[in-house]
Scaffold this motif. Structure first.
Motif, PDB file in Angstrom:
ATOM      1  N   TRP B  13       0.826  -1.217   0.000  1.00  0.00           N
ATOM      2  CA  TRP B  13       0.000   0.000   0.000  1.00  0.00           C
ATOM      3  C   TRP B  13       0.854   1.258   0.000  1.00  0.00           C
ATOM      4  O   TRP B  13       0.510   2.249  -0.637  1.00  0.00           O
ATOM      5  CB  TRP B  13      -0.946   0.005   1.208  1.00  0.00           C
ATOM      6  N   THR B  14       1.966   1.219   0.750  1.00  0.00           N
ATOM      7  CA  THR B  14       2.849   2.391   0.777  1.00  0.00           C
ATOM      8  C   THR B  14       3.382   2.678  -0.620  1.00  0.00           C
ATOM      9  O   THR B  14       3.365   3.815  -1.098  1.00  0.00           O
ATOM     10  CB  THR B  14       4.041   2.157   1.731  1.00  0.00           C
ATOM     11  N   ILE B  15       3.835   1.593  -1.275  1.00  0.00           N
ATOM     12  CA  ILE B  15       4.354   1.755  -2.636  1.00  0.00           C
ATOM     13  C   ILE B  15       3.280   2.352  -3.541  1.00  0.00           C
ATOM     14  O   ILE B  15       3.505   3.298  -4.302  1.00  0.00           O
ATOM     15  CB  ILE B  15       4.820   0.387  -3.206  1.00  0.00           C
ATOM     16  N   LEU B  16       2.075   1.808  -3.402  1.00  0.00           N
ATOM     17  CA  LEU B  16       0.961   2.254  -4.243  1.00  0.00           C
ATOM     18  C   LEU B  16       0.668   3.737  -4.002  1.00  0.00           C
ATOM     19  O   LEU B  16       0.479   4.514  -4.949  1.00  0.00           O
ATOM     20  CB  LEU B  16      -0.286   1.413  -3.933  1.00  0.00           C
ATOM     21  N   ALA B  17       0.654   4.121  -2.706  1.00  0.00           N
ATOM     22  CA  ALA B  17       0.376   5.519  -2.365  1.00  0.00           C
ATOM     23  C   ALA B  17       1.452   6.438  -2.945  1.00  0.00           C
ATOM     24  O   ALA B  17       1.141   7.484  -3.529  1.00  0.00           O
ATOM     25  CB  ALA B  17       0.302   5.688  -0.850  1.00  0.00           C
ATOM     26  N   LEU B  18       2.714   6.026  -2.807  1.00  0.00           N
ATOM     27  CA  LEU B  18       3.818   6.840  -3.328  1.00  0.00           C
ATOM     28  C   LEU B  18       3.733   6.965  -4.847  1.00  0.00           C
ATOM     29  O   LEU B  18       3.917   8.049  -5.406  1.00  0.00           O
ATOM     30  CB  LEU B  18       5.167   6.232  -2.936  1.00  0.00           C
TER      31      LEU B  18
END
Lengths: 414, 280
Positions: B13-18
């Motif tokens: 999710w962090t990767i996706l948000a970034l």
């Protein structure tokens, strides 16, 4: 029957070369300019003025070729190097001396016997931008200048009744405007280029060079010029003038039209912009606030020049046409202010809603240095201005360095 | 296991948000261009910037297409860009194949000479190129434009394709030779189809190069009827005041064909056609 046919063939044979000959007699003149393709100026030129000229001169065809302003100078120079230049071009007044020094323009005194009549009919200031080594390499086509534009909404909120008559008045009005909020400024401009800073330098009594343009030492770093820059720095530091001078912050026009900036300095093109984008906004104009040197603005505008290897006679005919009352009035209708003082007495100018302030300001306005090295000199000036306003050098230090560089540039042309 | 799963999901999710954030930042100028294209008058930038115009209008597109030379310029650009793409793809693939597979005297010298040409800045060449073009009567001519664009594109694309051809297995050519194919047949029937992903890259980039090129076209095309799209767009700008709505509407019109081209050719960009073609 056969005889008839023979006669027809004979007539045709005789007529054809005549036709071909008539075709050959039409001379095409290429006129290069930087009118925006969809602007009213371009429409006027292409749809009204050129057809009018061609009707009077059936043997001349004028081809109008628009170029983007940014690359125009370079494009012309490249084309000329390859021998493919225009016959005539509308040049920004700051380019004329440089083109003349490169030997690509024709001196009008040599090729136009009636040149003096035309030169006498135009404003001396714009005409002077065509001079190189004592000869004239063009005639002024249109002119403009920057006047003081104030925002009556901000004035009302700040309780200011009148636009400032002097620079001291402007300073005195500052607090009332900045008190309105963080984004409010008394004045804004877009940078430290000549068009922006010269009115301040001149109004402070300063200058860039001596009259003969041989030295800048004692002028660009003289007491008055230094004072002008110190004034600008003080005003920005105290939050009176907007940081857009440093290239940041809100665009001057945006701040002015959205009632945040109390005043700007700009040209007649702002009126059509206001009409299109902010139809409820009324631009108020006044003369620039005066300093010890007076209220001195900067002259803008364009010249029309004739190129070497051109269809000289036909091109001269069109050049003469651009100086006619008819041409000048028609172009004035679309925002291109006339260069002929005699026309100012016409009903059109007497009754015009906003040209009045511009014409009055033009009486004292000065041209940027009409020198072939102006583009480079302006770069030096712009950089020095940034150093000063950003506090990286004192005004005296930065301008001393600028004087040295500008003297070097001037010396190259002696 | 669950902890691992959860941390993996967190990471995901962090990767996706970034990535989303990055995409939004990258897209913002593009979206602002689209928004401005539909605004009725946009001479000075508004504050705060609006991504959805108050009174959207097609007026800017109408003005652009009703102007003297915009539709002609669109057609001219298409003509020049397609011709350039075809010529560059054909010639650079032939050159690349020769450099990848043939041995001939002076090969290395020639190869590096061609590559060295890429190091000369375009602006430095403009005046000599212009004089040459003028002597060859290639001023104000689309043929002249295509020739210069093609010459300019050959070096890099040849380099790109040579690498691709070298990565193809020799065995395919040997098999074809045994079957009696000559060099041309091998090139045309075997190597080119295999190089399709690389060829479409070359085609698309040469198309875009010619479609976008501004300075040279501006310099050599002085006949308004022969000018290409980038010049027509620039001519909508004024010396003192520019209606950015009109400029962006024209730019948007120019961007659409290039986006379509990418979408259409994207499937060819997928690699891996040669996988399993040869048994080892």
């Amino acid at each position: 029957m056969k005889a008839k046919l023979l006669v027809l063939v004979l007539i045709a044979a005789l007529a054809l070369p005549a036709f071909a000959h008539a075709q050959d007699d039409v001379v095409t003149v290429e006129f290069w300019h930087t009118y925006n393709e969809v602007s009213p100026e371009n429409e006027m030129l292409v749809n009204t003025l050129i057809p009018m000229f061609e009707a009077e001169h059936p043997n001349i065809k004028v081809e109008s070729v628009p170029f983007p302003y940014g690359e125009f100078r370079q494009t012309i120079l490249t084309a000329l190097a390859g021998g493919e230049g225009p016959d005539l071009a509308r040049l920004d007044i700051i380019w004329s001396p440089e083109f003349a020094s490169l030997g690509v323009l024709l001196p009008l005194e040599d090729v136009m016997p009636d040149y003096a009549d035309y030169a006498d009919a135009v404003f001396a200031g714009p005409l002077s931008t065509n001079v190189y080594e004592g000869q004239h390499y063009g005639l002024p086509l249109d002119t403009n200048t920057r006047v003081f534009m104030y925002n009556s909404t901000v004035y009302e909120q700040a309780g200011i009744a009148e636009p400032p008559a002097t620079i001291d008045d402007l300073v005195a009005q500052c607090d009332a405007v900045t008190a309105l909020g963080e984004d409010y400024y008394i004045f804004s401009d877009g940078g430290t280029y000549g068009w922006a800073v010269l009115p301040w330098i001149w109004s402070f009594g300063g200058s860039l060079t001596d009259g003969a343009m041989t030295t800048s030492t004692g002028y660009v770093n003289g007491e008055e010029t230094v004072a002008a820059y110190e004034f600008l720095k003080d005003m920005i530091d105290s939050g009176c003038f907007s940081p857009s001078f440093l290239g940041g912050g809100m665009d001057s026009g945006t701040g002015y039209f959205t009632n945040l900036f109390a005043s700007i300095m700009d040209g007649p093109w702002m009126f059509p912009i206001a009409e299109a984008q902010y139809p409820d906004f009324t631009i108020q104009t006044a003369l620039l606030p005066a300093g010890v040197g007076g209220s001195i603005s900067v002259v803008g505008g364009e010249n029309i020049a004739l190129f070497v290897d051109s269809e000289t006679e036909a091109a001269l005919e069109f050049l003469r046409f651009t100086q006619s009352d008819e041409y000048q009035l028609k172009m004035s209708e679309v925002g291109q202010l006339t260069v002929k003082p005699a026309l100012l007495e016409s009903d059109y100018f007497q009754n015009h809603s906003y040209y009045g302030t511009f014409l009055q300001q033009l009486k004292t306005a000065r041209a940027r240095l009409p020198h072939p090295a102006w583009s480079q000199i302006e770069e030096v000036l712009t950089d020095a201005g940034q150093l000063i306003l950003r506090g990286e050098a004192s005004a005296q230090e930065a301008l001393d360095m600028a004087a040295e560089e500008i003297d070097g540039l001037l010396a190259e042309y002696e | 296991m669950t902890v691992n799963n959860r941390s993996q999901r967190m990471f995901h999710w962090t990767i996706l948000a970034l990535l989303t954030l990055g995409a939004v930042i990258a897209m913002a100028p593009m979206l602002y261009m689209v928004a401005t294209a539909f605004k009725p008058a946009a001479y000075v930038p508004e504050f705060p910037p609006k991504f959805i115009p108050d009174n959207p209008t097609l007026e800017n597109f109408r003005t652009a297409f009703n102007s003297r030379n915009f539709d002609t310029a669109l057609f001219n650009s298409a003509k020049v860009a397609v011709s350039t793409a075809l010529l560059v793809t054909t010639l650079s693939s032939m050159m690349a194949y020769a450099f990848a597979r043939f041995e001939f005297p002076g090969k290395t010298l020639l190869f590096y000479t061609i590559l060295a040409m890429m190091m000369v800045p375009t602006m430095m060449l403009i005046i000599p190129q212009f004089i040459l073009a003028s002597k060859l009567e290639l001023i104000n001519s689309h043929t002249g434009l295509v020739l210069v664009y093609t010459a300019g594109g050959l070096a890099f694309n040849m380099f790109l394709l040579r690498g691709f051809f070298e990565s193809l297995p020799y065995e395919l050519e040997e098999a074809a030779l045994i079957d009696g194919a000559n060099q041309f047949v091998i090139f045309w029937r075997i190597m080119l189809p295999l190089a399709r992903p690389a060829l479409s890259t070359v085609g698309v980039f040469s198309f875009l190069g010619a479609w976008d090129e501004y300075i040279w076209a501006l310099t050599v095309l002085t006949d308004p009827a022969k000018r290409t799209l980038p010049i027509a767009i620039q001519n909508f700008r004024g010396t003192r005041a520019t209606d950015w709505g009109l400029v962006f509407a024209a730019s948007l019109t120019a961007v659409v064909p290039t986006v379509l081209l990418f979408v259409f050719f994207q499937r060819y960009f997928v690699q891996g056609i040669t996988t399993g073609a040869v048994k080892k």
